[in-house]
Design a protein around this motif. Structure first.
Motif, PDB file in Angstrom:
ATOM      1  N   ALA A  68      17.000 -11.040   9.232  1.00  0.00           N
ATOM      2  CA  ALA A  68      17.679  -9.931   8.467  1.00  0.00           C
ATOM      3  C   ALA A  68      18.265  -9.371   8.598  1.00  0.00           C
ATOM      4  N   ALA A  69      19.081  -9.291   9.730  1.00  0.00           N
ATOM      5  CA  ALA A  69      21.089  -9.092   9.980  1.00  0.00           C
ATOM      6  C   ALA A  69      22.103  -9.733   8.859  1.00  0.00           C
ATOM      7  N   ARG A  70      21.383 -11.582   9.056  1.00  0.00           N
ATOM      8  CA  ARG A  70      22.237 -12.076   8.038  1.00  0.00           C
ATOM      9  C   ARG A  70      22.709 -11.979   6.934  1.00  0.00           C
ATOM     10  N   ALA A  71      21.118 -11.677   6.472  1.00  0.00           N
ATOM     11  CA  ALA A  71      21.289 -11.063   4.789  1.00  0.00           C
ATOM     12  C   ALA A  71      21.268  -9.783   4.756  1.00  0.00           C
ATOM     13  N   GLU A  72      21.934  -9.121   5.476  1.00  0.00           N
ATOM     14  CA  GLU A  72      22.880  -7.672   5.842  1.00  0.00           C
ATOM     15  C   GLU A  72      24.182  -7.591   5.789  1.00  0.00           C
ATOM     16  N   GLY A  73      24.805  -9.320   5.785  1.00  0.00           N
ATOM     17  CA  GLY A  73      25.863 -10.019   6.610  1.00  0.00           C
ATOM     18  C   GLY A  73      26.184  -9.106   7.662  1.00  0.00           C
ATOM     19  N   ILE A  74      25.575  -9.167   8.676  1.00  0.00           N
ATOM     20  CA  ILE A  74      25.549  -8.682  10.142  1.00  0.00           C
ATOM     21  C   ILE A  74      25.776  -9.769  10.851  1.00  0.00           C
ATOM     22  N   GLY A  75      26.121 -10.070  11.648  1.00  0.00           N
ATOM     23  CA  GLY A  75      26.275 -11.076  12.646  1.00  0.00           C
ATOM     24  C   GLY A  75      25.684 -10.562  14.187  1.00  0.00           C
ATOM     25  N   VAL A  76      25.037 -11.342  14.644  1.00  0.00           N
ATOM     26  CA  VAL A  76      24.743 -11.380  15.902  1.00  0.00           C
ATOM     27  C   VAL A  76      25.115 -12.358  17.099  1.00  0.00           C
ATOM     28  N   GLN A 134      13.923 -16.248  -4.409  1.00  0.00           N
ATOM     29  CA  GLN A 134      14.023 -15.349  -2.726  1.00  0.00           C
ATOM     30  C   GLN A 134      13.428 -16.817  -2.583  1.00  0.00           C
ATOM     31  N   ARG A 135      13.426 -17.291  -2.464  1.00  0.00           N
ATOM     32  CA  ARG A 135      12.677 -19.183  -1.753  1.00  0.00           C
ATOM     33  C   ARG A 135      14.533 -20.019  -0.999  1.00  0.00           C
ATOM     34  N   GLU A 136      15.738 -19.371  -2.256  1.00  0.00           N
ATOM     35  CA  GLU A 136      16.837 -19.828  -1.866  1.00  0.00           C
ATOM     36  C   GLU A 136      17.747 -18.913  -0.401  1.00  0.00           C
ATOM     37  N   GLY A 137      17.148 -18.069  -0.281  1.00  0.00           N
ATOM     38  CA  GLY A 137      17.763 -16.515  -0.218  1.00  0.00           C
ATOM     39  C   GLY A 137      16.966 -16.545   1.611  1.00  0.00           C
ATOM     40  N   LEU A 138      15.910 -17.233   1.380  1.00  0.00           N
ATOM     41  CA  LEU A 138      15.489 -16.996   2.715  1.00  0.00           C
ATOM     42  C   LEU A 138      15.585 -18.772   3.356  1.00  0.00           C
ATOM     43  N   ARG A 143      18.944 -19.944   2.827  1.00  0.00           N
ATOM     44  CA  ARG A 143      20.198 -19.330   2.904  1.00  0.00           C
ATOM     45  C   ARG A 143      20.973 -18.179   4.398  1.00  0.00           C
ATOM     46  N   ALA A 144      19.575 -18.303   4.767  1.00  0.00           N
ATOM     47  CA  ALA A 144      20.146 -16.975   6.132  1.00  0.00           C
ATOM     48  C   ALA A 144      19.705 -17.775   7.617  1.00  0.00           C
ATOM     49  N   ILE A 145      18.346 -18.808   7.213  1.00  0.00           N
ATOM     50  CA  ILE A 145      18.700 -20.015   7.887  1.00  0.00           C
ATOM     51  C   ILE A 145      19.248 -20.836   8.396  1.00  0.00           C
TER      52      ILE A 145
END
Length: 233
Positions: A148-156, A12-16, A18-20
């Motif tokens: 959240a968008a990055r975690a979903e594979g969505i670009g902003v 979970q930490r790695e996922g957070l 990674r998104a950042i």
């Protein structure tokens, strides 16, 4: 639902993180694929769970899929971008004009996150001294949505080269509502390894160790191990 008192697992930490670290301001890589409504709802829910001073929650979300509306926004962008290019000369101006700084029509959805400056009434807990705390709180909603968008594979992509008064008129905003962030959302062909402005040579990331001060401005930090980690991370 997990217990909020439980520590994060390593995954979970790695996922957070990674998104950042892999979040990007996307302009050129949008795909036309629609964002499923349940995914968009998750992203908006994440934004709505941002912290806000006095729990005022000053944000609203305008989901824009109308081509006519987006074309009006693009027209405003083109006018403001032409003005902005005049801030530079020579090679720097040429580089600026070569940059793609919006994906208004290419992205399947645009989203405007607004700040209702009257929400919570005239006296909001924690806003007595710094009246801009509603704007700062809304920025946290933008960041929540982006991660959240990055975690979903969505670009902003944040389109900041807009006349806010013109944008307010296009979106028919009340006078007390400020259009804080105009965003382009969509799946992408790739997430770039580096921020695009860095890869194009416009700016480089500043060294973190040069930006951390100890107790007052310009003073070294007393924690040698921290200083070492800042330089090596």
């Amino acid at each position: 639902m997990s217990n909020p008192n439980d520590p994060f697992t390593e995954a979970q930490r790695e996922g957070l993180y990674r998104a950042i670290f892999e979040r990007r301001d996307v302009r050129s890589q949008f795909l036309p694929d629609a964002i499923p409504e349940e995914v968009l709802a998750r992203i908006l829910r994440a934004a709505h769970h941002a912290p806000s001073v006095g729990f005022m929650q000053p944000w609203d979300f305008i989901v824009i899929d109308s081509l006519a509306v987006r074309e009006q926004v693009l027209e405003s962008f083109n006018e403001e971008n032409a003005k902005a290019s005049e801030n530079y000369t020579g090679e720097r101006q040429q580089t600026y004009r070569s940059l793609k700084l919006q994906g208004i029509l290419e992205s399947p959805i645009n989203l405007c996150i607004t700040c209702d400056r009257s929400r919570g009434g005239p006296n909001v807990l924690g806003r007595n001294s710094i009246m801009e705390m509603d704007l700062f709180s809304t920025c946290l909603a933008v960041q929540n949505l982006w991660l959240a968008a990055r975690a979903e594979g969505i670009g902003v992509g944040w389109v900041s080269i807009l006349d806010q008064d013109v944008l307010s008129n296009i979106l028919q905003l009340p006078d007390h509502v400020y259009p804080l962030a105009y965003l382009c959302l969509g799946y992408v062909s790739e997430f770039l390894e580096q921020p695009e402005l860095q890869s194009k040579g416009w700016r480089s990331r500043l060294p973190l160790e040069d930006l951390v001060h100890g107790n007052s401005w310009g003073q070294p930090i007393a924690h040698r191990k921290l200083e070492k980690h800042l330089a090596g991370g």
